[in-house]
Design a protein around this motif. Structure first.
Motif, PDB file in Angstrom:
ATOM      1  N   PRO A  66      59.037  64.796  53.540  1.00  0.00           N
ATOM      2  CA  PRO A  66      58.930  63.732  52.533  1.00  0.00           C
ATOM      3  C   PRO A  66      58.645  62.339  53.082  1.00  0.00           C
ATOM      4  O   PRO A  66      58.173  61.466  52.357  1.00  0.00           O
ATOM      5  N   ILE A  67      58.939  62.119  54.355  1.00  0.00           N
ATOM      6  CA  ILE A  67      58.727  60.794  54.945  1.00  0.00           C
ATOM      7  C   ILE A  67      57.442  60.808  55.754  1.00  0.00           C
ATOM      8  O   ILE A  67      57.282  61.608  56.675  1.00  0.00           O
ATOM      9  N   GLN A  68      56.525  59.922  55.393  1.00  0.00           N
ATOM     10  CA  GLN A  68      55.234  59.878  56.075  1.00  0.00           C
ATOM     11  C   GLN A  68      55.417  59.636  57.576  1.00  0.00           C
ATOM     12  O   GLN A  68      56.243  58.822  57.988  1.00  0.00           O
ATOM     13  N   GLU A  69      54.637  60.380  58.389  1.00  0.00           N
ATOM     14  CA  GLU A  69      54.642  60.259  59.844  1.00  0.00           C
ATOM     15  C   GLU A  69      56.012  60.567  60.455  1.00  0.00           C
ATOM     16  O   GLU A  69      56.401  60.022  61.478  1.00  0.00           O
ATOM     17  N   ASN A  70      56.770  61.450  59.780  1.00  0.00           N
ATOM     18  CA  ASN A  70      58.063  61.866  60.328  1.00  0.00           C
ATOM     19  C   ASN A  70      58.293  63.330  59.969  1.00  0.00           C
ATOM     20  O   ASN A  70      58.797  63.649  58.904  1.00  0.00           O
ATOM     21  N   ARG A  71      57.896  64.227  60.880  1.00  0.00           N
ATOM     22  CA  ARG A  71      58.044  65.649  60.613  1.00  0.00           C
ATOM     23  C   ARG A  71      59.412  66.165  61.037  1.00  0.00           C
ATOM     24  O   ARG A  71      59.707  67.343  60.885  1.00  0.00           O
ATOM     25  N   SER A  72      60.242  65.302  61.595  1.00  0.00           N
ATOM     26  CA  SER A  72      61.563  65.764  62.008  1.00  0.00           C
ATOM     27  C   SER A  72      62.434  66.061  60.792  1.00  0.00           C
ATOM     28  O   SER A  72      63.415  66.778  60.888  1.00  0.00           O
ATOM     29  N   ILE A  73      62.088  65.482  59.633  1.00  0.00           N
ATOM     30  CA  ILE A  73      62.809  65.776  58.393  1.00  0.00           C
ATOM     31  C   ILE A  73      61.969  66.761  57.597  1.00  0.00           C
ATOM     32  O   ILE A  73      60.884  66.430  57.110  1.00  0.00           O
ATOM     33  N   ARG A 186      51.651  66.063  67.291  1.00  0.00           N
ATOM     34  CA  ARG A 186      52.253  67.099  66.456  1.00  0.00           C
ATOM     35  C   ARG A 186      53.252  67.947  67.247  1.00  0.00           C
ATOM     36  O   ARG A 186      54.306  68.317  66.727  1.00  0.00           O
ATOM     37  N   LEU A 187      52.940  68.256  68.496  1.00  0.00           N
ATOM     38  CA  LEU A 187      53.864  69.032  69.314  1.00  0.00           C
ATOM     39  C   LEU A 187      55.136  68.244  69.601  1.00  0.00           C
ATOM     40  O   LEU A 187      56.237  68.804  69.593  1.00  0.00           O
ATOM     41  N   MET A 188      54.984  66.949  69.831  1.00  0.00           N
ATOM     42  CA  MET A 188      56.165  66.090  70.042  1.00  0.00           C
ATOM     43  C   MET A 188      57.029  66.072  68.772  1.00  0.00           C
ATOM     44  O   MET A 188      58.263  66.202  68.831  1.00  0.00           O
ATOM     45  N   GLU A 189      56.370  65.924  67.608  1.00  0.00           N
ATOM     46  CA  GLU A 189      57.105  65.910  66.333  1.00  0.00           C
ATOM     47  C   GLU A 189      57.817  67.231  66.094  1.00  0.00           C
ATOM     48  O   GLU A 189      58.983  67.259  65.681  1.00  0.00           O
ATOM     49  N   ALA A 190      57.115  68.332  66.335  1.00  0.00           N
ATOM     50  CA  ALA A 190      57.685  69.649  66.066  1.00  0.00           C
ATOM     51  C   ALA A 190      58.892  69.931  66.952  1.00  0.00           C
ATOM     52  O   ALA A 190      59.901  70.483  66.494  1.00  0.00           O
ATOM     53  N   ALA A 191      58.797  69.553  68.224  1.00  0.00           N
ATOM     54  CA  ALA A 191      59.934  69.761  69.138  1.00  0.00           C
ATOM     55  C   ALA A 191      61.126  68.923  68.700  1.00  0.00           C
ATOM     56  O   ALA A 191      62.268  69.414  68.672  1.00  0.00           O
ATOM     57  N   ASN A 192      60.883  67.673  68.352  1.00  0.00           N
ATOM     58  CA  ASN A 192      61.965  66.805  67.870  1.00  0.00           C
ATOM     59  C   ASN A 192      62.582  67.355  66.592  1.00  0.00           C
ATOM     60  O   ASN A 192      63.803  67.327  66.407  1.00  0.00           O
ATOM     61  N   ALA A 193      61.715  67.855  65.692  1.00  0.00           N
ATOM     62  CA  ALA A 193      62.196  68.377  64.408  1.00  0.00           C
ATOM     63  C   ALA A 193      63.116  69.575  64.595  1.00  0.00           C
ATOM     64  O   ALA A 193      64.004  69.820  63.781  1.00  0.00           O
ATOM     65  N   ARG A 194      62.903  70.329  65.675  1.00  0.00           N
ATOM     66  CA  ARG A 194      63.742  71.500  65.941  1.00  0.00           C
ATOM     67  C   ARG A 194      64.919  71.170  66.863  1.00  0.00           C
ATOM     68  O   ARG A 194      65.581  72.057  67.391  1.00  0.00           O
ATOM     69  N   GLY A 195      65.159  69.864  67.077  1.00  0.00           N
ATOM     70  CA  GLY A 195      66.337  69.432  67.818  1.00  0.00           C
ATOM     71  C   GLY A 195      66.201  69.454  69.325  1.00  0.00           C
ATOM     72  O   GLY A 195      67.195  69.408  70.052  1.00  0.00           O
ATOM     73  N   HIS A 196      64.967  69.509  69.839  1.00  0.00           N
ATOM     74  CA  HIS A 196      64.747  69.530  71.283  1.00  0.00           C
ATOM     75  C   HIS A 196      64.398  68.138  71.807  1.00  0.00           C
ATOM     76  O   HIS A 196      63.910  67.282  71.066  1.00  0.00           O
TER      77      HIS A 196
END
Length: 464
Positions: A66-73, A186-196
């Motif tokens: 829901p938050i633009q440019e923030n895939r961690s949520i 995108r890889l940085m976002e995805a890793a952060n989103a999964r708590g890494h």
């Protein structure tokens, strides 16, 4: 009559050009919407869309960032499927979209709204509020913004507090050259989103110490890199040799590398890769290779004559690939390359493909996404980096089997496998060991970056 119309207008609430929307049933506490009376239907950003049946009724599961440019949520949503519609995008391209119906709250008003599920990653807003939702409710004042529900930054932070994961995961390094590329972000976002925890390492700023007792890898300024669980290598062709040396060193130190140095090296050598494919009964366009200019004419005949394709052995993203339309032109190009000691492959041209090919994204022996690429008018190569257009496609079982086998032959855990449809059936064009994510994520709506991080977790038996 005019007085009655005036009264009706006075009953309408004023809405700004942007507003906050709340979807309690979907579990979305707040999402910014662009108000657009020029659009008939409303839409919301959605990925990983899956239709399933519940009690004889079709429902849809989908993810929303829901938050633009923030895939961690990431919020997992589900709603009843009410329609499938052909919708024309802002680019004028028609596509079928799924439609769901759910209550929305804007300010102090709650009503049902129909939403098309769309890939809005390239749009400024995660949601668009169309005129069907505005009719008989609102009058738009484009000079205002967030007039009905002005959430502050602290309000949004509080609403999404429970969605932010603690960083208790793996430590991952992304070994590449440009941190601003879509795929790397995108890889940085995805890793952060999964708590890494993930860090970007510029491949040219990493160096190593070779020693039997205390081998090391260091980074710019002498920082020792000794705590990583995994490496994601995205090595550009210009630094293949050095990048693969680093990957071998990380592997020697016990760090898991998503693609090995050996796999990357052989995938970059198009001649060696083609020999491996032939050996393993993988069908490719007829291909020739020769050293002496004296063999040029026979080389051309061997691949069924012009038109034909001439490829540099380490071409990528469509660069270093030439179409020779006549035998004379082919001779000139081939001999020109040979005169400067450049190794090339000569390959038959598949005319019936009409400038189309298929990119299959393979992760750990599974095709996770596929797209069809159409070359720009006047071009023969369907490459996104050179103006090609991408669209989602359902591949055949034969094409799926070919993509998986090609990645396996090169021992690549992650691969972009390019296939062309010919009168002889599907043919393998090439395999990319650092496939880009932008084209295929936007064409398919699938979160490929998340799938890559998940693959690392499975390999390392990480349990979150």
């Amino acid at each position: 009559m005019n007085l009655e119309k005036d009264r009706d207008l006075n009953d309408l609430k004023i809405i700004g050009s942007e507003e906050w929307c709340v979807f309690d049933q979907l579990g979305i506490p707040a999402i910014k919407a662009r108000v657009d009376s020029g659009a008939k239907t409303s839409s919301i950003q959605a990925t990983n869309i899956k239709v399933y049946n519940k009690g004889g009724v079709d429902w849809v599961k989908f993810d929303v960032n829901p938050i633009q440019e923030n895939r961690s949520i990431n919020i997992e949503c589900e709603a009843k499927l009410v329609d499938r519609r052909s919708v024309k995008s802002s680019l004028g391209i028609s596509e079928e979209r799924l439609v769901v119906k759910t209550p929305v709250t804007i300010g102090d008003t709650t009503f049902d709204i129909e939403l098309t599920l769309a890939n809005r990653d390239t749009m400024e807003f995660r949601m668009l509020l169309g005129r069907e939702a505005l009719n008989q409710r609102y009058m738009v004042n484009p000079a205002q913004s967030y007039s009905l529900q002005p959430f502050s930054d602290s309000d949004i932070a509080e609403k999404y507090k429970s969605f932010i994961k603690e960083k208790t995961g793996l430590k991952i390094a992304l070994l590449a050259s440009n941190p601003n590329l879509y795929s790397n972000q995108r890889l940085m976002e995805a890793a952060n989103a999964r708590g890494h925890e993930i860090v970007f390492l510029n491949v040219e700023h990493v160096y190593m110490k070779l020693d039997a007792n205390s081998p090391e890898i260091r980074y710019r300024g002498g920082n020792v890199l000794n705590e990583f669980d995994a490496i994601i290598p995205r090595i550009k062709p210009a630094v293949t040799f050095y990048g693969c040396a680093l990957i071998r060193q990380f592997n020697n130190l016990g760090v898991y590398c998503l693609n090995s140095a050996e796999a990357i090296t052989q995938s970059r050598d198009k001649l060696f890769a083609s020999q491996l494919f032939s050996k393993n009964d993988i069908h490719i366009p007829t291909t020739g290779f020769a050293k002496s200019p004296m063999d040029t004419k026979d080389l051309i005949r061997m691949v069924n004559g012009a038109p034909l394709i001439i490829k540099l052995l380490e071409s990528t993203q469509g660069k270093g690939v030439v179409l020779a339309e006549t035998n004379k032109a082919a001779e000139s190009v081939i001999n020109a390359f040979k005169s400067v000691q450049t190794n090339i492959l000569v390959q038959e041209f598949i005319k019936e493909a009409n400038g189309q090919d298929i990119r299959c994204f393979v992760i750990n022996g599974k095709v996770v996404a596929s797209m069809q690429r159409q070359a720009e008018k006047g071009e023969f190569r369907a490459n996104i980096h050179q103006g090609g257009k991408a669209s989602v496609i359902k591949i055949t079982p034969e094409e799926k089997k070919l993509a998986i086998k090609a990645a396996k032959v090169l021992n690549l855990a992650v691969a972009g496998v390019d296939i062309i449809r010919s009168n002889k059936g599907p043919l393998l064009l090439e395999v990319n060991s650092s496939p880009g994510l932008e084209g295929i994520e936007k064409a398919t709506g699938k979160d490929i970056a998340d799938s890559m991080i998940t693959a690392i977790e499975k390999k390392l038996k990480f349990i979150n």
